[in-house]
Write a protein that holds these residues in place. Sequence first.
Motif, PDB file in Angstrom:
ATOM      1  N   MET A   1       0.844  -1.181   0.000  1.00 59.97           N
ATOM      2  CA  MET A   1       0.000   0.000   0.000  1.00 59.97           C
ATOM      3  C   MET A   1       0.885   1.238   0.000  1.00 59.97           C
ATOM      4  N   VAL A   2       0.572   2.193  -0.847  1.00 61.05           N
ATOM      5  CA  VAL A   2       1.335   3.429  -0.951  1.00 61.05           C
ATOM      6  C   VAL A   2       0.574   4.536  -0.234  1.00 61.05           C
ATOM      7  N   THR A   3       1.268   5.242   0.649  1.00 59.17           N
ATOM      8  CA  THR A   3       0.655   6.350   1.370  1.00 59.17           C
ATOM      9  C   THR A   3       1.075   7.647   0.713  1.00 59.17           C
ATOM     10  N   ARG A   4       0.131   8.461   0.379  1.00 58.09           N
ATOM     11  CA  ARG A   4       0.415   9.750  -0.255  1.00 58.09           C
ATOM     12  C   ARG A   4       0.593  10.820   0.811  1.00 58.09           C
ATOM     13  N   LEU A   5       1.573  11.678   0.597  1.00 60.03           N
ATOM     14  CA  LEU A   5       1.791  12.811   1.487  1.00 60.03           C
ATOM     15  C   LEU A   5       0.844  13.935   1.086  1.00 60.03           C
ATOM     16  N   PRO A   6       0.356  14.714   2.044  1.00 55.57           N
ATOM     17  CA  PRO A   6      -0.523  15.833   1.700  1.00 55.57           C
ATOM     18  C   PRO A   6       0.247  16.866   0.882  1.00 55.57           C
ATOM     19  N   THR A   7      -0.423  17.463  -0.063  1.00 57.27           N
ATOM     20  CA  THR A   7       0.202  18.499  -0.893  1.00 57.27           C
ATOM     21  C   THR A   7      -0.291  19.854  -0.459  1.00 57.27           C
ATOM     22  N   SER A   8       0.472  20.878  -0.827  1.00 62.05           N
ATOM     23  CA  SER A   8       0.077  22.229  -0.431  1.00 62.05           C
ATOM     24  C   SER A   8      -1.221  22.649  -1.109  1.00 62.05           C
ATOM     25  N   SER A   9      -1.520  22.092  -2.283  1.00 64.21           N
ATOM     26  CA  SER A   9      -2.753  22.465  -2.959  1.00 64.21           C
ATOM     27  C   SER A   9      -3.947  21.692  -2.416  1.00 64.21           C
ATOM     28  N   GLU A  11      -4.599  19.815   1.072  1.00 64.95           N
ATOM     29  CA  GLU A  11      -5.096  20.018   2.428  1.00 64.95           C
ATOM     30  C   GLU A  11      -4.623  21.322   3.053  1.00 64.95           C
ATOM     31  N   GLY A  12      -3.821  22.087   2.352  1.00 69.70           N
ATOM     32  CA  GLY A  12      -3.331  23.336   2.911  1.00 69.70           C
ATOM     33  C   GLY A  12      -2.156  23.143   3.850  1.00 69.70           C
ATOM     34  N   ALA A  13      -1.757  21.906   4.105  1.00 71.65           N
ATOM     35  CA  ALA A  13      -0.621  21.639   4.987  1.00 71.65           C
ATOM     36  C   ALA A  13       0.660  21.621   4.160  1.00 71.65           C
ATOM     37  N   GLU A  14       1.759  21.940   4.803  1.00 71.01           N
ATOM     38  CA  GLU A  14       3.058  21.914   4.141  1.00 71.01           C
ATOM     39  C   GLU A  14       3.444  20.458   3.883  1.00 71.01           C
ATOM     40  N   PRO A  15       3.877  20.124   2.658  1.00 69.54           N
ATOM     41  CA  PRO A  15       4.252  18.727   2.378  1.00 69.54           C
ATOM     42  C   PRO A  15       5.393  18.279   3.287  1.00 69.54           C
ATOM     43  N   ALA A  16       5.347  17.023   3.689  1.00 67.26           N
ATOM     44  CA  ALA A  16       6.355  16.487   4.600  1.00 67.26           C
ATOM     45  C   ALA A  16       7.744  16.570   3.992  1.00 67.26           C
ATOM     46  N   ARG A  21      13.194  18.953   3.988  1.00 62.86           N
ATOM     47  CA  ARG A  21      14.234  19.717   3.287  1.00 62.86           C
ATOM     48  C   ARG A  21      14.579  20.991   4.040  1.00 62.86           C
ATOM     49  N   ARG A  22      13.571  21.704   4.530  1.00 63.42           N
ATOM     50  CA  ARG A  22      13.818  22.932   5.306  1.00 63.42           C
ATOM     51  C   ARG A  22      14.582  22.604   6.582  1.00 63.42           C
ATOM     52  N   TRP A  23      14.214  21.516   7.249  1.00 63.68           N
ATOM     53  CA  TRP A  23      14.887  21.087   8.475  1.00 63.68           C
ATOM     54  C   TRP A  23      16.349  20.778   8.188  1.00 63.68           C
ATOM     55  N   GLN A  24      16.611  20.027   7.114  1.00 62.89           N
ATOM     56  CA  GLN A  24      17.980  19.676   6.757  1.00 62.89           C
ATOM     57  C   GLN A  24      18.792  20.912   6.381  1.00 62.89           C
ATOM     58  N   THR A  25      18.185  21.836   5.672  1.00 58.47           N
ATOM     59  CA  THR A  25      18.883  23.055   5.275  1.00 58.47           C
ATOM     60  C   THR A  25      19.254  23.890   6.490  1.00 58.47           C
ATOM     61  N   ALA A  26      18.330  24.057   7.421  1.00 57.06           N
ATOM     62  CA  ALA A  26      18.612  24.827   8.638  1.00 57.06           C
ATOM     63  C   ALA A  26      19.718  24.165   9.443  1.00 57.06           C
TER      64      ALA A  26
END
Length: 84
Positions: A1-9, A11-16, A21-26
């Motif tokens: 089973m494949v689980t889809r991540l929410p997209t910004s378009s 559910e309005g949530a930031e994609p995982a 990527r932001r966490w790794q960059t910081a």
Amino acid sequence: MVTRLPTSSGEGAEPAQHRVRRWQTARTWARLIREAEALWRVDVRALRRLASQELFQLVQEVPPRLRRRVNLWLVRFNVATRLH
């Protein structure tokens, strides 16, 4: 089973993936700053000058939107530099 991540378009949530990527960059910015500070502690004048220049340049290059996150990593890495 494949689980889809929410997209910004969807559910309005930031994609995982984007958050990771932001966490790794910081974290990467904070590690670079920590390494520049470590060079500052070396008792060789040329290396201290290089460390000072590198630290100044790194602080200037951190994107404003990541500064809060980078500051959190700097606290965790127990270094003196903080971004304003």
